[in-house]
Every structure is written in C-alpha cells, then in structure tokens.
Design a protein around this motif. Structure first.
Motif, PDB file in Angstrom:
ATOM      1  N   VAL A 115       0.849  -1.196   0.000  1.00  0.00           N
ATOM      2  CA  VAL A 115       0.000   0.000   0.000  1.00  0.00           C
ATOM      3  C   VAL A 115       0.881   1.241   0.000  1.00  0.00           C
ATOM      4  O   VAL A 115       1.811   1.349   0.803  1.00  0.00           O
ATOM      5  CB  VAL A 115      -0.911   0.026   1.246  1.00  0.00           C
ATOM      6  CG1 VAL A 115      -1.775   1.285   1.260  1.00  0.00           C
ATOM      7  CG2 VAL A 115      -1.769  -1.228   1.318  1.00  0.00           C
TER       8      VAL A 115
ATOM      9  N   ASP B  86       0.640   4.916   1.023  1.00  0.00           N
ATOM     10  CA  ASP B  86      -0.213   5.724   1.900  1.00  0.00           C
ATOM     11  C   ASP B  86       0.195   7.189   1.761  1.00  0.00           C
ATOM     12  O   ASP B  86       1.210   7.618   2.303  1.00  0.00           O
ATOM     13  CB  ASP B  86      -0.043   5.240   3.344  1.00  0.00           C
ATOM     14  CG  ASP B  86      -0.865   6.043   4.335  1.00  0.00           C
ATOM     15  OD1 ASP B  86      -1.595   6.966   3.919  1.00  0.00           O
ATOM     16  OD2 ASP B  86      -0.763   5.753   5.543  1.00  0.00           O
TER      17      ASP B  86
ATOM     18  N   THR C 149      -5.206   2.882   6.671  1.00  0.00           N
ATOM     19  CA  THR C 149      -3.986   2.138   6.332  1.00  0.00           C
ATOM     20  C   THR C 149      -3.406   1.416   7.537  1.00  0.00           C
ATOM     21  O   THR C 149      -2.736   0.398   7.387  1.00  0.00           O
ATOM     22  CB  THR C 149      -2.941   3.078   5.712  1.00  0.00           C
ATOM     23  OG1 THR C 149      -2.688   4.186   6.598  1.00  0.00           O
ATOM     24  CG2 THR C 149      -3.421   3.614   4.375  1.00  0.00           C
TER      25      THR C 149
ATOM     26  N   VAL D 134       2.829  -1.276   4.253  1.00  0.00           N
ATOM     27  CA  VAL D 134       2.355   0.086   4.018  1.00  0.00           C
ATOM     28  C   VAL D 134       3.548   1.037   3.949  1.00  0.00           C
ATOM     29  O   VAL D 134       4.305   1.167   4.912  1.00  0.00           O
ATOM     30  CB  VAL D 134       1.373   0.542   5.124  1.00  0.00           C
ATOM     31  CG1 VAL D 134       0.964   1.998   4.903  1.00  0.00           C
ATOM     32  CG2 VAL D 134       0.140  -0.359   5.141  1.00  0.00           C
TER      33      VAL D 134
ATOM     34  N   LYS E 260       4.041   0.715   9.963  1.00  0.00           N
ATOM     35  CA  LYS E 260       4.205   1.265   8.618  1.00  0.00           C
ATOM     36  C   LYS E 260       5.668   1.625   8.378  1.00  0.00           C
ATOM     37  O   LYS E 260       6.439   1.790   9.320  1.00  0.00           O
ATOM     38  CB  LYS E 260       3.335   2.518   8.430  1.00  0.00           C
ATOM     39  CG  LYS E 260       1.847   2.301   8.663  1.00  0.00           C
ATOM     40  CD  LYS E 260       1.069   3.589   8.505  1.00  0.00           C
ATOM     41  CE  LYS E 260      -0.395   3.421   8.893  1.00  0.00           C
ATOM     42  NZ  LYS E 260      -1.154   4.686   8.772  1.00  0.00           N
TER      43      LYS E 260
END
Length: 394
Positions: free
Chosen positions: A9, A11, A22, A32, A65
C-alpha cells in the motif's frame, strides 16, 4: 493467519481518516509505505507529545508502517513517487479533488503505471459538487452532517474525531473489497469515500431516524435522553431496558415496583415517549445505591448495565486486562508507549506485528532499494532534495 500478506500500500494520507484506514491494513499484514512530507505528517504534532514529532495520535495510527519522506512539491519528488507505484497494489490519499491531477498523478496516469492498481480517495465532501474543494476537518463535518447534540446552551459536538475515524473504517473496508474483487477480475478500481456521506450514513440508523418515513408522523425517541447515565451514590452507570422483562427487572432492582402500575410506562413505546417522567421517578431510587450494589442487583435481574469509566481506568478494566488488549511497548524515541492490539482476530488470533511508529523518512533508503533503484539513483534523489532521511527535517 495474516490475510493481507503480500499486499503493498502507498499511503499518501495525513492526519486521522486515511492513516486509520492504512493502519488497519497494516495490522492485517499489508506492507504500508507511508509517504510523508519532509516535516512529517501533521498527526505527529496532534495530541499528547512525548518527544518531538511523536504524538499520541501519530503512534496510535502509524505503527507497523514504513515511512518514506518525499517532497511532492518538486518534480523530482513526484518522479520518485512514480517509481513506487508499479510495486503497489493499493494507493490511498486524502488530497482535495484535483491535487493529484495537478501533480500528473490522476487516475489515468496511475493506471498507466500499474493497470490493476486500486486507488482509494478520501475527501471531506466528495469528488465533485459545490463543496468538493472545501477543506474539511472532523468538527466541520460533524456540524454539516447534523451530528451535533442540541442543548439549552446550543449545539455540542462529539469530543472525538468521530467523522475521521468513521471515514477511515469505510475506506479500509472498501479497499479490501476492491482488492478481493481484483482477485476475481484482474482489474483495478477507484474508490471514493466522502466524510460527509460516511457521517450521514453512520447517523441514519438512529440519529436521523425521523427522516426514514416522510409520510408518517411517527418519531424516533430522543436517544440522547434515553441513554443518559444514571447517578449512583458514588458513581455513574448506564442501563438499557428495552424489553418488558428488563423494565420489570429494573423496577425490582431499584425497589420502585410502583412504576409497573403507572400507565405512562405500560410498554416500551410509552416509556420512550414519557422518558423524562420515568427518569424523574427513578433517579432518587438509583441514587441511594452504590455503583457496586446497583450493578449487582441489575445483573441478578438480567438487566443490561455498565459502569461509566474514565479513560485512566481502561488499562485495568477487568475484560480489557483479561484480553491483554492494552499493551506497553518501548519506542526508541518516545520511550514507553501504551497502545491497543489489533481489534480483529482471525481464527482466534490477532496479527501481532509489534513494530513502532517510524521516524520521518526512516525507511526512505530501504524502500528505494526494494523497488530497484541503483545506489547512484538513490544518492541523486537525496542530493536533489526530492527524498529525505531521518534527522534532516525532524
């Protein structure tokens, strides 16, 4: 089970709504890449601050993340972002409509980089229309969505980022649905989440119940009045008595069985319509009981009730402690951090990643290496100011 393992992902979101979406994806196994400006996401300075650029909001929303600091205000920064897109399954942003297009990263441009990319866009008031360009923060959306509680002193907003969090939940669910659909069709999708629409839909079930039947005089009860806590001798409790059995149990528990003979309270509808009178009759009875005794009596009668807790007591809450839902971890910059574990359990287990909220740009080098940039290209990106590493701006 790690359901989103293998999903990457990008973000591009900030503050609360997008980062919550997220974070949920990260907790469920997605990789992420959080793209931040050189100074960091604004959430780093929102809430209680333990150390520079590490607020309670940031550590709650951005653990698990990888942070990449890119200056999207310069062409070289946009070029770096374009290098990431082919490696991603989902790109999510909360720029106002038109911003991505001005950067040359509209839907067509992104799909030219990866045809099956899922794109999720969170905005305050939707992708088009008279308010599409209006800047939106949670209190503004609460107000516009009719979510204020009206009192004799005027409207009161919920003391939390309700609309942000609600939009984030909708976005996370829609993103996973689009990724699931892609597994079947092989095609990407474009998702739009309006905070205003999410807030109105959220309140439609109860807050806006009177709008359901435009041709009927029937009205929803005032839930704000019905759900008001009851004062005990030494605290507060909340009681829900919808059925006749629950009401009768309530009357016995507080030793006010005369209520059962009052025609104003003969059934649930009448009780709701005459709630102020019911409350005035019951309040003195419950006020004589301690919280412990009231909860015990109500439990014995099968009446649903709960104690009104303050924030500070939650880590020691009997059920929370049993589930070990609130944990304490050590953050290399912020020190000890208390956080919640992932909410969803898959096959009885949570996806435990146990990584900390990153510094701004903590993973800039490693992500660029992962997408195949050469050492010379990485050095050039940092020298140009398109990319930033930890410590340069924070």
């Amino acid at each position: 089970m790690v359901p989103l393992e293998g999903i990457t992902v990008i973000d591009l979101t900030s503050v609360v709504a997008g980062p919550l979406a997220t974070q949920i994806l990260a907790q469920q196994g997605a990789r992420v890449w959080k793209v931040e400006p050189p100074e960091g996401d604004r959430s780093r300075f929102l809430g209680a601050v333990a150390s520079p650029a590490f607020s309670s909001t940031h550590v709650a929303l951005n653990a698990d993340k990888q942070s990449i600091a890119i200056d999207l205000g310069c062409p070289d920064g946009i070029a770096m972002l374009r290098r990431l897109v082919p490696e991603a399954d989902l790109l999510i942003h909360n720029f106002r409509p038109g911003v991505m297009e001005r950067m040359g990263l509209g839907v067509d441009a992104l799909h030219a980089l990866r045809q099956d990319l899922v794109i999720a866009r969170i905005s305050g008031f939707g992708p088009e229309g008279p308010m599409s360009a209006v800047r939106a923060y949670d209190p503004i959306v609460q107000a516009e969505a009719g979510m204020a509680t009206w009192t004799s002193d005027g409207p009161i907003l919920a003391p939390q980022w309700m609309c942000d969090k609600n939009a984030g939940l909708y976005a996370a669910q829609a993103a996973t649905a689009a990724l699931f659909a892609r597994e079947r069709s092989g095609k990407g999708a474009v998702i739009d989440i309006s905070m205003l629409e999410a807030a109105i839909a959220y309140g439609w079930i109860d807050l806006h119940g009177d709008l359901a039947f435009p041709d009927s005089p029937s009205h929803m009860p005032d839930i704000g009045s019905v759900y008001r806590p009851w004062a005990t001798r030494d605290g507060w409790i909340v009681v829900v008595m919808l059925s006749q059995d629950e009401f009768e149990g309530w009357a016995r528990a507080i030793e006010a069985t005369d209520l059962l003979e009052n025609p104003l309270f003969a059934d649930m509808i009448k009780r709701f319509l005459n709630w102020n009178e019911l409350r005035a009759s019951c309040a003195p009875h419950i006020a004589r009981l301690s919280t412990e005794e009231a909860v015990r009596r109500l439990a014995e009668e099968g009446v649903p009730c709960g104690v009104v807790n303050r924030s500070g007591s939650l880590p020691d809450h009997v059920q929370v402690a049993h589930d070990q839902f609130v944990t304490v971890t050590h953050h290399p910059q912020a020190g000890r951090v208390r956080r919640t574990r992932p909410v969803a359990r898959f096959d009885g287990a949570r996806c435990e990643l146990d990584s900390h909220a990153p510094r701004v740009g903590e993973h800039s080098h490693s992500v660029l290496q992962a997408v195949g940039l050469s050492p010379a290209e990485i050095s050039a990106a940092f020298e140009s100011g398109a990319m930033h590493a930890p410590g340069e701006k924070n």
